[in-house]
Design a protein around this motif. Structure first.
Motif, mmCIF file in Angstrom:
data_model
loop_
_atom_site.group_PDB
_atom_site.id
_atom_site.type_symbol
_atom_site.label_atom_id
_atom_site.label_comp_id
_atom_site.label_asym_id
_atom_site.label_seq_id
_atom_site.Cartn_x
_atom_site.Cartn_y
_atom_site.Cartn_z
ATOM 1 N N ILE A 1 31.484 6.217 113.656
ATOM 2 C CA ILE A 1 32.332 6.447 112.494
ATOM 3 C C ILE A 1 32.341 5.248 111.540
ATOM 4 C CG2 ILE A 1 33.755 8.131 113.694
ATOM 5 C CD1 ILE A 1 35.920 6.079 114.037
ATOM 6 N N VAL A 2 32.141 4.040 112.069
ATOM 7 C CA VAL A 2 31.977 2.889 111.169
ATOM 8 C C VAL A 2 30.702 3.052 110.356
ATOM 9 C CG1 VAL A 2 31.461 0.420 111.069
ATOM 10 C CG2 VAL A 2 33.334 1.234 112.491
ATOM 11 N N ARG A 3 29.613 3.385 111.018
ATOM 12 C CA ARG A 3 28.333 3.580 110.326
ATOM 13 C C ARG A 3 28.422 4.669 109.254
ATOM 14 N NH1 ARG A 3 25.274 7.312 113.321
ATOM 15 N NH2 ARG A 3 25.901 8.658 111.575
ATOM 16 N N ALA A 4 29.178 5.732 109.552
ATOM 17 C CA ALA A 4 29.306 6.848 108.614
ATOM 18 C C ALA A 4 30.256 6.542 107.458
ATOM 19 C CB ALA A 4 29.777 8.089 109.359
ATOM 20 N N GLY A 5 30.990 5.429 107.537
ATOM 21 C CA GLY A 5 31.893 5.058 106.452
ATOM 22 C C GLY A 5 33.291 5.605 106.590
#
Length: 319
Positions: free
Chosen positions: A45-49
């Protein structure tokens, strides 16, 4: 050194293995030569923003919440660790990192690591850092399970789920695991007394339960109704629908839905190691990817159907 970094928010192909300067530990910090890191929902979810409030809009951003490896150097005022010690730990989930666990080296505060269980490989250890800590905090500290209680684990085949089944069994619970029926043999071996196929089992046909551990984040209001009087429910899946259900349940006193953000420091990591050493907890590894293929590991996580954890290894030749 090599480090995996998020170059912009988006799908797994935004991940890059970059050449960066090796960090040096400051006072109170430890430099760890990483051998393995797992893929967690937080990483995705961090990678996805989806956590821009925490990770910000400056790139690159490091990925890899957890790690297992050996101490490469220590800063001043660090006691209890020597170069070469095998350790496991976790970067702070609510801080931005340009380099995190998916890298050849990572620097962390000494209070975020502990000695890894001696009988686990680094791949096995990495599979238990977040999963084991989350399950232990959920059962021991959040719902305070008691021996003899009936326990439901939703998403029982995942990383946290497999750990929760084992720990609930070790703590004296009667464990019902909700997963796909093809995982029944594994979950029974891990300590489940009953395994139900989530695709053909509706919430109104099971229970009641004294404790529910949820890793799915959907239909929480339906499962809350399956609690006994004084029953407790905790979810570790913080989707928008889960947050709404948690808020609504807050009017139900002891039957409210609890949640927390796992952020284990040394004492919890030591407790998880103790569970491993006692034989109560063992890792479940679904698949292993080299650091260069971390995008494929993220994609596999997002496809679902995981049994245990996806683990990413850092080749020793590159250290």
């Amino acid at each position: 050194m090599k480090a995996v970094q998020v170059m912009s928010y988006g799908a797994a192909d935004v991940l890059r293995v970059n050449d960066v300067d090796r960090p040096a530990p400051r006072a109170g910090e430890v430099l760890v030569a990483v051998e393995a890191s797992s893929v967690n929902g937080h990483d995705v979810i961090v990678r996805a923003g989806e956590l821009k409030m925490v990770s910000g809009r400056r790139f690159p951003i490091g990925t890899g919440l957890d790690f297992a490896g050996t101490v490469a150097a220590t800063g001043a005022d660090v006691a209890g660790y020597r170069v070469g010690d095998r350790v496991w730990g976790m970067v702070h989930p609510r801080q931005r990192h340009s380099v995190a666990g998916a890298a050849e080296y990572v620097v962390v505060s000494a209070d975020r690591i502990a000695h890894a269980p001696a009988d686990l490989s680094s791949v096995e250890a990495a599979a238990l850092v977040v999963a084991g800590s989350t399950a232990l905090i959920a059962l021991r500290d959040s719902v305070r399970i008691k021996a003899g209680e009936r326990v439901l684990v939703r998403g029982a085949a995942g990383g946290v789920g497999t750990a929760a089944v084992q720990l609930a069994h070790a703590m004296g619970g009667h464990v019902t695991a909700l997963a796909r029926d093809r995982h029944a043999e594994l979950l029974t071996d891990l300590g489940a007394d009953e395994v139900l196929d989530y695709r053909s089992t509706t919430s109104d046909r099971i229970g009641p339960f004294d404790v529910i551990v949820d890793t799915v984040g959907t239909e929480l209001h339906c499962y809350r109704r399956r609690l006994t009087k004084g029953g407790r429910m905790v979810t570790v899946a913080l989707s928008p629908s889960a947050l709404a259900a948690i808020a609504v349940s807050s009017v139900h006193s002891s039957r409210r839905i609890r949640t927390f953000s796992a952020n284990p420091e040394t004492p919890v990591l030591r407790d998880v190691a103790g569970q491993v050493d006692s034989g109560a907890l063992r890792p479940v590894v679904d698949s292993v990817y080299p650091l260069a293929d971390i995008a494929a590991a993220h994609q596999a996580f997002e496809r679902g159907g995981v049994v245990g954890k996806h683990v990413v290894t850092v080749p020793r030749s590159s250290l």
